[in-house]
Motif scaffolding. Sequence first.
Motif, PDB file in Angstrom:
ATOM      1  N   ILE A 195       0.832  -1.202   0.000  1.00  0.00           N
ATOM      2  CA  ILE A 195       0.000   0.000   0.000  1.00  0.00           C
ATOM      3  C   ILE A 195       0.867   1.253   0.000  1.00  0.00           C
ATOM      4  CG2 ILE A 195      -1.615   1.375   1.366  1.00  0.00           C
ATOM      5  CD1 ILE A 195      -2.914  -0.934  -0.109  1.00  0.00           C
ATOM      6  N   SER A 196       1.921   1.230   0.810  1.00  0.00           N
ATOM      7  CA  SER A 196       2.814   2.394   0.871  1.00  0.00           C
ATOM      8  C   SER A 196       3.488   2.622  -0.478  1.00  0.00           C
ATOM      9  CB  SER A 196       3.878   2.176   1.958  1.00  0.00           C
ATOM     10  OG  SER A 196       3.283   1.977   3.220  1.00  0.00           O
ATOM     11  N   GLY A 197       3.987   1.544  -1.072  1.00  0.00           N
ATOM     12  CA  GLY A 197       4.660   1.645  -2.361  1.00  0.00           C
ATOM     13  C   GLY A 197       3.725   2.077  -3.468  1.00  0.00           C
ATOM     14  N   LEU A 198       2.515   1.534  -3.480  1.00  0.00           N
ATOM     15  CA  LEU A 198       1.558   1.874  -4.529  1.00  0.00           C
ATOM     16  C   LEU A 198       1.084   3.326  -4.423  1.00  0.00           C
ATOM     17  CD1 LEU A 198      -0.546  -1.419  -4.599  1.00  0.00           C
ATOM     18  CD2 LEU A 198       0.958  -0.577  -6.409  1.00  0.00           C
ATOM     19  N   LEU A 199       0.924   3.806  -3.197  1.00  0.00           N
ATOM     20  CA  LEU A 199       0.544   5.206  -3.017  1.00  0.00           C
ATOM     21  C   LEU A 199       1.646   6.122  -3.526  1.00  0.00           C
ATOM     22  CD1 LEU A 199      -1.133   5.129   0.517  1.00  0.00           C
ATOM     23  CD2 LEU A 199      -2.255   5.506  -1.685  1.00  0.00           C
ATOM     24  N   TYR A 200       2.879   5.755  -3.260  1.00  0.00           N
ATOM     25  CA  TYR A 200       4.008   6.542  -3.752  1.00  0.00           C
ATOM     26  C   TYR A 200       4.075   6.484  -5.281  1.00  0.00           C
ATOM     27  CZ  TYR A 200       8.818   8.066  -4.559  1.00  0.00           C
ATOM     28  OH  TYR A 200       9.936   8.714  -5.020  1.00  0.00           O
ATOM     29  N   GLN A 201       3.879   5.300  -5.839  1.00  0.00           N
ATOM     30  CA  GLN A 201       3.902   5.172  -7.293  1.00  0.00           C
ATOM     31  C   GLN A 201       2.780   5.984  -7.927  1.00  0.00           C
ATOM     32  OE1 GLN A 201       3.308   1.213  -8.839  1.00  0.00           O
ATOM     33  NE2 GLN A 201       3.817   1.791 -10.930  1.00  0.00           N
ATOM     34  N   TYR A 202       1.606   5.943  -7.312  1.00  0.00           N
ATOM     35  CA  TYR A 202       0.450   6.647  -7.883  1.00  0.00           C
ATOM     36  C   TYR A 202       0.683   8.152  -7.952  1.00  0.00           C
ATOM     37  CZ  TYR A 202      -4.306   8.152  -8.797  1.00  0.00           C
ATOM     38  OH  TYR A 202      -5.416   8.743  -9.365  1.00  0.00           O
ATOM     39  N   GLN A 203       1.455   8.674  -7.021  1.00  0.00           N
ATOM     40  CA  GLN A 203       1.760  10.100  -7.026  1.00  0.00           C
ATOM     41  C   GLN A 203       2.518  10.518  -8.289  1.00  0.00           C
ATOM     42  OE1 GLN A 203       3.850  10.900  -3.368  1.00  0.00           O
ATOM     43  NE2 GLN A 203       2.063  10.526  -2.094  1.00  0.00           N
ATOM     44  N   HIS A 204       3.158   9.520  -8.925  1.00  0.00           N
ATOM     45  CA  HIS A 204       3.906   9.806 -10.146  1.00  0.00           C
ATOM     46  C   HIS A 204       3.153   9.339 -11.394  1.00  0.00           C
ATOM     47  CE1 HIS A 204       6.989   9.958  -7.003  1.00  0.00           C
ATOM     48  NE2 HIS A 204       7.666  10.748  -7.830  1.00  0.00           N
ATOM     49  N   ALA A 205       1.899   8.985 -11.216  1.00  0.00           N
ATOM     50  CA  ALA A 205       1.120   8.485 -12.354  1.00  0.00           C
ATOM     51  C   ALA A 205       0.877   9.600 -13.368  1.00  0.00           C
ATOM     52  CB  ALA A 205      -0.211   7.921 -11.870  1.00  0.00           C
ATOM     53  N   PRO A 206       1.176   9.339 -14.639  1.00  0.00           N
ATOM     54  CA  PRO A 206       0.922  10.344 -15.679  1.00  0.00           C
ATOM     55  C   PRO A 206      -0.565  10.389 -16.019  1.00  0.00           C
ATOM     56  CG  PRO A 206       1.717   8.341 -16.681  1.00  0.00           C
ATOM     57  CD  PRO A 206       1.756   8.116 -15.186  1.00  0.00           C
ATOM     58  N   PHE A 207      -1.043  11.548 -16.393  1.00  0.00           N
ATOM     59  CA  PHE A 207      -2.438  11.668 -16.799  1.00  0.00           C
ATOM     60  C   PHE A 207      -2.556  12.047 -18.276  1.00  0.00           C
ATOM     61  CE2 PHE A 207      -2.558  11.813 -12.278  1.00  0.00           C
ATOM     62  CZ  PHE A 207      -3.692  11.077 -11.961  1.00  0.00           C
ATOM     63  N   ILE A 208      -1.413  12.019 -18.954  1.00  0.00           N
ATOM     64  CA  ILE A 208      -1.342  12.143 -20.416  1.00  0.00           C
ATOM     65  C   ILE A 208      -2.118  13.353 -20.916  1.00  0.00           C
ATOM     66  CG2 ILE A 208      -1.424  10.808 -22.565  1.00  0.00           C
ATOM     67  CD1 ILE A 208      -1.755   8.329 -20.878  1.00  0.00           C
ATOM     68  N   ILE A 209      -1.711  14.516 -20.439  1.00  0.00           N
ATOM     69  CA  ILE A 209      -2.304  15.767 -20.883  1.00  0.00           C
ATOM     70  C   ILE A 209      -1.485  16.279 -22.059  1.00  0.00           C
ATOM     71  CG2 ILE A 209      -2.925  18.129 -20.202  1.00  0.00           C
ATOM     72  CD1 ILE A 209      -3.067  17.113 -17.318  1.00  0.00           C
TER      73      ILE A 209
END
Length: 347
Positions: A195-209
């Motif tokens: 959960i900790s790792g995935l939350l950190y990864q999600y913060q860097h998720a691109p939204f392709i703007i």
Amino acid sequence: MKGKYKMGFGHRIEELDYLRGFALLGIVLVNILPLLELGMPKAGSLDAAYWRLLYLFVEGRFYTIFTFLFGVGFYIFITRANEKGKNGVVLFLRRIVALFLFGLVHVQFHPGEALTVYAVCGLLLLPFYKVNKVMNLFLGLVMFIIFSMFSFKLFMVIPIMLLGITAGQFRLFEKLSEKKKGIAVFTGIMFVLSISGLLYQYQHAPFIIEERLEMEIRSSQEFVRIGIIIGPIVSAFYVGLLVLLLQYRFIQKLLSPLKSYGRMALTNYMMQTVIILVAGNGFHLIGNISLIHSFFICLMIYVIQLSFSVIWLRYFYYGPLEWTWRAITYLQIPPLLNQMGDRLSGD
């Protein structure tokens, strides 16, 4: 020495079959993308959300499980062969050569396939079969930490496979019903770390703007890089959770098709590519469908392959390619037709 292993490896460890089947379910979700030449999704689309979910929960997670299980199977195969008075190393070398040949065929249609990589890495790791298990654990963890820093997926195969060998040496998959408390603790720890790792990864998720394309490309690379680093932790949580659930008879029966799917892992892995390419060319799907459509195709592949595996193993001891692999390994024709409805323990 022979008696030492008789209790542990005298029967097929069914949890490993469930895990192999589970790994295949995830692998096809990722492999279908390059096979059907699916590009990056459009900004704000459902495909974009699905792409992020794939790289959060699937990409690098199921491939890791499959690699780890190859290492476990590596150790069990040689150990069982030695138990029977055969030369486990010689048999394993034949097995690796056969796997490499399967991979050479497969790679012509699927450039990102894993069999040739597994064969080469298995050969490189063969000397570690006789290395002390504590030393293997240390080496596996050190290599894992170093290679993960480079965030190169291919580098991770060696340490993960070595950790699988080590798991076999420590007999982690023996008498699992007696280890439920330990499995639960391990799974809980991996859950928190995941959960900790995935939350950190999600913060860097691109939204392709599109207006910030260059920035989003850099963000995408960082997102994937972090995913590779934390992937084995998430994989460990998946494995722990499934193994824990499988200690209950109801879950075993409910997921029994997954066991058949995993027993025919080689056949199903290669057939996934065949089905995708035949459907892709036959129905002009290559480059013409969305990521979400690929998910529904995978669901159809699940239905086809799970059903086929269950039906096939009612009448035959091995999957088609497993039977061929075994024949090459032992240089003799193994029985195929299951006339009595029984099951071999297998390797």
